[in-house]
Design an enzyme around this catalytic site. Sequence first.
Site: not given
Length: 363
Positions: A121, A253
């Site tokens: 985490r 993109h």
Amino acid sequence: MKTIAVPLTGGRGYEIHVGARLEGLGRTLRGRVAGRRALVVSSAPMARLYGPRLLRSLRAAGFAPALASVPAGESRKNLETVRKIYAACLAARLDRRCPVIALGGGVVGDAAGFAAATYMRGLPLVQCPTTLLAAVDSSIGGKTGVDLPEGKNLVGAFHQPRLVWADLSVLKTLPEKEWRTGMAEVVKYGLIADAELANRLEALTLSNLRGKPALLEDIVARCAAIKADVVARDERETRGLREILNLGHTFGHAVEAVTGYKAYTHGEAISIGMAAAARLAARLGLAPAPLAARTEILLARWGLPVRARRAPPRKKLLAAMSRDKKNRAGKFRFVVPTAWGRVRSGVEATPDVLDKVLTEVGL
Ligand SMILES: NC(=O)c1ccc[n+]([C@@H]2O[C@H](COP(=O)([O-])OP(=O)(O)OC[C@H]3O[C@@H](n4cnc5c(N)ncnc54)[C@H](O)[C@@H]3O)[C@@H](O)[C@H]2O)c1
Ligand SMILES: [Zn+2]
């Protein structure tokens, strides 16, 4: 060396050291993290060229570093690579105080950053960018992630680094093509936020930058400061500020996607995109007429294209553009230049205007 602060809430602020030496990283990092073990993640060529200097510096500062070499290239920026990094974290017996240090371009930085964001985490992350693009862009701001076969950067996490350590002397081995791609982002910073930087870029050349370390440091630091400022004000892209960093990227993109990421480098694609954005601004009456021409001359000066070499199928291009994260309620939204060094975001365009602009830039 220039130090730029990224002020963030909750004690998460960090520094970007531009023009630092790899040799000095260990000592600075010692004061930033508690763990003794560390994992350097790099590609094989970067590990061979610059790994030893970094590892020596870490050892001298009392770290016990391990090195993980991951495959290079966008095609390997995937979950398989992340899994390899997890395995290396395990083998190096990292705990949550131990840093992961990404030594490489944006691909290594994004993948190692995502592994650091998610292993146990979250482990402390250090970015050591080795490309111009990574130094001015991807190492700063906490976006980490990898691609899926279905699309780029579809899996990721926000995870800010503890430190960004940009030793610009490593750029001496960077191929010319990669310099130019990085320069497209440098030009972008001038166009979005810094008329003076844009003016300077109108007078410089790539050999100027490669031959003058102090000048390069100055320019990179300027770009890093702009990104740091935008990120500090809109860390998670929720306030509509961070999207100015996307100038030329809605078009760019889409161009990359429809050409299978083969025909253009990222820098080339966003260069065509910036030209398109400037023309869009002119057509919408948002910018004085000469601005688009001046923008194109600047891009061309850095060897960047302002026209597509071949028009991709228009329908496919529009479909790719419609997947842009900035769009809202099915409408295209663009960042466009409105003056030299200034942009406006959230600009909508009707299909007929967009059509004309795309044709003008050969798309
Ligand atoms: N996280 C972000 O905010 C962010 C922003 C922009 C781009 N990105 C990501 O960054 C990636 C592109 O990064 P990039 O342009 O650095 O590409 P890259 O990491 O693929 O590096 C480009 C090439 O240069 C080589 N290289 C790297 N450093 C070198 C050096 N010093 N000398 C010689 N060769 C060297 C690499 O091995 C590679 O072949 C993309 O995946 C993009 O999605 C992320
Ligand atoms: Zn970009």
